[in-house]
Scaffold this motif. Structure first.
Motif, PDB file in Angstrom:
ATOM      1  N   ASP A 199       0.836  -1.250   0.099  1.00 36.54           N
ATOM      2  CA  ASP A 199      -0.071  -0.040   0.091  1.00 36.54           C
ATOM      3  C   ASP A 199       0.786   1.201   0.119  1.00 36.54           C
ATOM      4  N   PRO A 202       2.242   4.192  -5.593  1.00 36.07           N
ATOM      5  CA  PRO A 202       1.390   5.225  -6.086  1.00 36.07           C
ATOM      6  C   PRO A 202      -0.194   4.715  -6.439  1.00 36.07           C
ATOM      7  N   THR A 203      -1.149   5.713  -6.530  1.00 35.28           N
ATOM      8  CA  THR A 203      -2.640   5.057  -6.799  1.00 35.28           C
ATOM      9  C   THR A 203      -2.625   5.108  -8.342  1.00 35.28           C
ATOM     10  N   LYS A 205      -5.027   6.483 -10.246  1.00 39.08           N
ATOM     11  CA  LYS A 205      -5.524   7.733 -10.280  1.00 39.08           C
ATOM     12  C   LYS A 205      -4.341   9.055 -10.307  1.00 39.08           C
TER      13      LYS A 205
END
Length: 313
Positions: A199, A202-203, A205
């Motif tokens: 986690d 990076p995302t 999005k």
């Protein structure tokens, strides 16, 4: 070369390439190969040798860089808890003449010369190739490349380095993001990889926003996150327990060698129903050399067995 001849080459550049398509390994879609004829390729080789080869490429770019390979790219992500892979959509096909002009202009060349360099290293793709795009792909492609725009040809000697130079700002921004998050980053051509603890990568999005800002798009079919304990691949190599060639690939090579040794080359080829057998010997040896480039110890036995094959074709 006379200047008039150079101008003539620029004027008719789209007719100085051989266009053909090859089906992708996954069987989905085609890859457009654009091979320049000798007259324009000679000029491109000069541009590559005298200009482009002398430019330092971002350290996080591992594709098309002398002294680096897929092994270097994969090593940066070995034994990590999480691997994030993103593929850039139509990488070469989406780098336009305007962007190449910007590269040469940034190197200090006058506008007219930068424009000529851009024209000498880009080409308009044929309609029959664009017609192979699915409707959604074509719509996405037109967000980046307008009708009649020229792009980097896959097959020109200048294209690999130019693609890295165009992606330099992208590498800078993504590597800076990786440092901020405390994760690893590398790019091999259109293949972008992040790795690190759970986690912390990076995302999608955020990545999409940066990639769109830099004039590219994500191929969402190849965007994925792989957790430790499951298959983790980086540019085709497994990285969950050091770096290795995928066992499926090695098993396939051993199967071919076993078949040739025990049943004869012709019988084995007939059994596997391989279409084009003309270069089967070289094809098989090439696969062993690939394994050798990643796992030389494992490849020793393969080379020994390969030498025992009696080739009658």
């Amino acid at each position: 070369m006379e200047y008039s001849e150079l101008i003539q080459i620029i004027t008719i550049r789209n007719s100085l390439y051989k266009f053909y398509q090859i089906k992708k390994k996954n069987g989905r879609g085609y890859r457009q190969i654009v091979v320049p004829y000798s007259n324009i390729r000679y000029i491109q080789n000069f541009i590559k040798t005298e200009i482009l080869d002398k430019i330092i490429i971002n350290e996080h770019a591992t594709g098309f860089v002398k002294g680096k390979s897929i092994l270097d790219n994969a090593r940066a992500h070995k034994n990590q808890e999480e691997i994030l892979n993103v593929d850039l959509f139509k990488f070469f096909d989406s780098i336009t003449e305007r962007r190449i002009y910007g590269i040469f202009k940034s190197l200090g060349y006058a506008k007219n010369l930068a424009l000529d360099f851009a024209k000498l290293t880009t080409v308009k793709l044929p309609e029959e190739y664009l017609n192979t795009f699915k409707d959604q792909e074509f719509k996405l492609y037109r967000e980046i490349v307008k009708a009649n725009d020229c792009v980097l040809p896959q097959g020109a000697p200048t294209s690999p380095i130019l693609s890295n130079l165009v992606a330099n700002r992208l590498d800078f921004r993504l590597s800076r993001l990786a440092n901020k998050l405390g994760v690893n980053y590398s790019r091999y051509a259109d293949d972008i990889t992040f790795s690190g603890n759970y986690d912390e990568t990076p995302t999608f999005k955020l990545l999409s926003k940066i990639i769109i800002d830099e004039g590219f798009r994500i191929n969402w079919k190849k965007a994925k996150i792989s957790k430790k304990g499951r298959l983790q691949l980086v540019t085709g190599l497994t990285v969950s327990n050091d770096v290795h060639v995928h066992r499926k690939f090695k098993k396939e090579v051993k199967k071919h060698i076993y078949g040739c040794l025990n049943f004869g080359v012709e019988s084995h080829i007939h059994y596997i129903q391989k279409g084009d057998v003309r270069f089967y010997k070289e094809w098989l040896l090439g696969k062993i050399y690939y394994i050798n480039s990643i796992e030389p110890e494992y490849a020793k036995k393969l080379f020994e067995d390969y030498k025992k094959i009696i080739w009658l074709i």
